[in-house]
Design a protein around this motif. Structure first.
Motif, mmCIF file in Angstrom:
data_model
loop_
_atom_site.group_PDB
_atom_site.id
_atom_site.type_symbol
_atom_site.label_atom_id
_atom_site.label_comp_id
_atom_site.label_asym_id
_atom_site.label_seq_id
_atom_site.Cartn_x
_atom_site.Cartn_y
_atom_site.Cartn_z
ATOM 1 N N ASN A 53 -4.243 -58.571 -21.376
ATOM 2 C CA ASN A 53 -2.818 -58.807 -21.537
ATOM 3 C C ASN A 53 -2.642 -60.315 -21.706
ATOM 4 N N HIS A 54 -1.926 -60.739 -22.735
ATOM 5 C CA HIS A 54 -1.794 -62.174 -22.994
ATOM 6 C C HIS A 54 -1.028 -62.912 -21.893
ATOM 7 N N SER A 55 -0.357 -62.185 -21.042
ATOM 8 C CA SER A 55 0.270 -62.859 -19.895
ATOM 9 C C SER A 55 -0.808 -63.435 -18.977
ATOM 10 N N TYR A 56 -2.026 -62.862 -18.986
ATOM 11 C CA TYR A 56 -3.126 -63.432 -18.214
ATOM 12 C C TYR A 56 -3.430 -64.843 -18.718
ATOM 13 N N SER A 57 -3.382 -65.019 -20.036
ATOM 14 C CA SER A 57 -3.643 -66.335 -20.617
ATOM 15 C C SER A 57 -2.559 -67.326 -20.221
ATOM 16 N N ILE A 58 -1.316 -66.879 -20.238
ATOM 17 C CA ILE A 58 -0.204 -67.761 -19.869
ATOM 18 C C ILE A 58 -0.390 -68.245 -18.433
ATOM 19 N N ILE A 59 -0.670 -67.324 -17.539
ATOM 20 C CA ILE A 59 -0.855 -67.680 -16.129
ATOM 21 C C ILE A 59 -2.090 -68.563 -15.959
ATOM 22 N N GLY A 60 -3.172 -68.200 -16.617
ATOM 23 C CA GLY A 60 -4.420 -68.959 -16.501
ATOM 24 C C GLY A 60 -4.288 -70.383 -16.998
ATOM 25 N N TYR A 61 -3.680 -70.559 -18.167
ATOM 26 C CA TYR A 61 -3.525 -71.919 -18.684
ATOM 27 C C TYR A 61 -2.516 -72.716 -17.872
ATOM 28 N N PHE A 62 -1.478 -72.072 -17.368
ATOM 29 C CA PHE A 62 -0.531 -72.762 -16.497
ATOM 30 C C PHE A 62 -1.265 -73.317 -15.274
ATOM 31 N N LEU A 63 -2.083 -72.470 -14.651
ATOM 32 C CA LEU A 63 -2.842 -72.921 -13.484
ATOM 33 C C LEU A 63 -3.851 -74.003 -13.857
ATOM 34 N N PHE A 64 -4.509 -73.854 -15.000
ATOM 35 C CA PHE A 64 -5.474 -74.848 -15.467
ATOM 36 C C PHE A 64 -4.800 -76.210 -15.663
ATOM 37 N N ILE A 65 -3.636 -76.218 -16.278
ATOM 38 C CA ILE A 65 -2.891 -77.461 -16.493
ATOM 39 C C ILE A 65 -2.574 -78.132 -15.158
ATOM 40 N N TRP A 66 -2.111 -77.355 -14.195
ATOM 41 C CA TRP A 66 -1.742 -77.943 -12.912
ATOM 42 C C TRP A 66 -2.954 -78.385 -12.104
ATOM 43 N N VAL A 67 -4.063 -77.694 -12.224
ATOM 44 C CA VAL A 67 -5.285 -78.143 -11.549
ATOM 45 C C VAL A 67 -5.730 -79.479 -12.129
ATOM 46 N N ILE A 68 -5.686 -79.597 -13.457
ATOM 47 C CA ILE A 68 -6.042 -80.870 -14.103
ATOM 48 C C ILE A 68 -5.149 -81.984 -13.581
ATOM 49 N N TRP A 69 -3.846 -81.751 -13.592
ATOM 50 C CA TRP A 69 -2.887 -82.778 -13.202
ATOM 51 C C TRP A 69 -3.017 -83.148 -11.724
ATOM 52 N N LEU A 70 -3.104 -82.151 -10.857
ATOM 53 C CA LEU A 70 -3.202 -82.436 -9.423
ATOM 54 C C LEU A 70 -4.520 -83.123 -9.073
ATOM 55 N N PHE A 71 -5.604 -82.719 -9.727
ATOM 56 C CA PHE A 71 -6.879 -83.385 -9.493
ATOM 57 C C PHE A 71 -6.814 -84.840 -9.966
ATOM 58 N N TYR A 72 -6.239 -85.073 -11.125
ATOM 59 C CA TYR A 72 -6.080 -86.451 -11.623
ATOM 60 C C TYR A 72 -5.282 -87.294 -10.641
ATOM 61 N N ARG A 73 -4.160 -86.751 -10.170
ATOM 62 C CA ARG A 73 -3.340 -87.507 -9.210
ATOM 63 C C ARG A 73 -4.088 -87.757 -7.913
ATOM 64 N N TRP A 74 -4.845 -86.798 -7.451
ATOM 65 C CA TRP A 74 -5.601 -86.947 -6.210
ATOM 66 C C TRP A 74 -6.670 -88.036 -6.367
ATOM 67 N N VAL A 75 -7.360 -88.049 -7.499
ATOM 68 C CA VAL A 75 -8.456 -88.990 -7.699
ATOM 69 C C VAL A 75 -7.965 -90.373 -8.134
ATOM 70 N N CYS A 76 -7.001 -90.418 -9.051
ATOM 71 C CA CYS A 76 -6.642 -91.683 -9.677
ATOM 72 C C CYS A 76 -5.347 -92.317 -9.173
ATOM 73 N N ASP A 77 -4.337 -91.524 -8.991
ATOM 74 C CA ASP A 77 -3.032 -92.078 -8.628
ATOM 75 C C ASP A 77 -2.782 -92.118 -7.129
ATOM 76 N N GLN A 78 -3.422 -91.250 -6.394
ATOM 77 C CA GLN A 78 -3.173 -91.130 -4.963
ATOM 78 C C GLN A 78 -1.686 -90.894 -4.680
ATOM 79 N N GLY A 79 -1.018 -90.149 -5.567
ATOM 80 C CA GLY A 79 0.398 -89.933 -5.326
ATOM 81 C C GLY A 79 0.833 -88.656 -5.855
#
Length: 104
Positions: free
Chosen positions: A78-104
Motif C-alpha cells: 500500500n503506497h501509504s506505507y511509503s508515505i509513512i516510511g519517508y515521513f519517518l525517514f525525513i524526521w530521523v535525518i533531521w533530528l539526527f542532524y540537530r542532535w549531532v550538529c546543532d545541539q538544538g
C-alpha cells in the motif's frame, strides 16, 4: 527487498549487489543533504508541512517508477506505507542532524 515487498528490476551490477546501489549510495544521501539544507531554512511548522508534502510526492513518484518498470512493489503493498516510511525517514535525518550538529 529481502522480504519481497519491492524490487528494482533495472539496477546497476545486479549480479554483485542485491540492492540498488544507485538509489542507496547516491540518491538517498543527496536526498538527506537536501532535507538538511531545506529544513535549516524553514520554521518548525513549515518543516512538518514540507515533510508531509515530500512524502506524498515520493509515493506518487514510486507509482510512476513502477509504470516505467524501474521499481516493483508486491501486490500487498500500500503506497501509504511509503508515505509513512519517508515521513519517518525525513524526521530521523533531521533530528539526527540537530542532535549531532546543532545541539538544538
Amino acid at each position: 527487498m529481502g522480504r519481497g515487498y519491492y524490487s528494482f528490476p533495472a539496477r546497476p551490477f545486479p549480479a554483485v549487489f542485491s540492492i540498488n546501489i544507485l538509489f542507496t549510495i547516491i540518491l538517498l544521501p543527496m536526498f538527506s543533504f537536501f532535507i538538511i539544507y531545506l529544513f535549516r531554512r524553514l520554521r518548525k511548522g513549515l518543516q512538518l508541512l514540507v515533510s508531509i508534502s515530500i512524502s506524498v510526492l515520493i509515493a506518487i513518484g514510486e507509482h510512476f517508477a513502477e509504470l516505467l518498470g524501474l521499481f516493483i512493489h508486491a501486490n500487498t503493498w500500500n503506497h501509504s506505507y511509503s508515505i509513512i516510511g519517508y515521513f519517518l525517514f525525513i524526521w530521523v535525518i533531521w533530528l539526527f542532524y540537530r542532535w549531532v550538529c546543532d545541539q538544538g
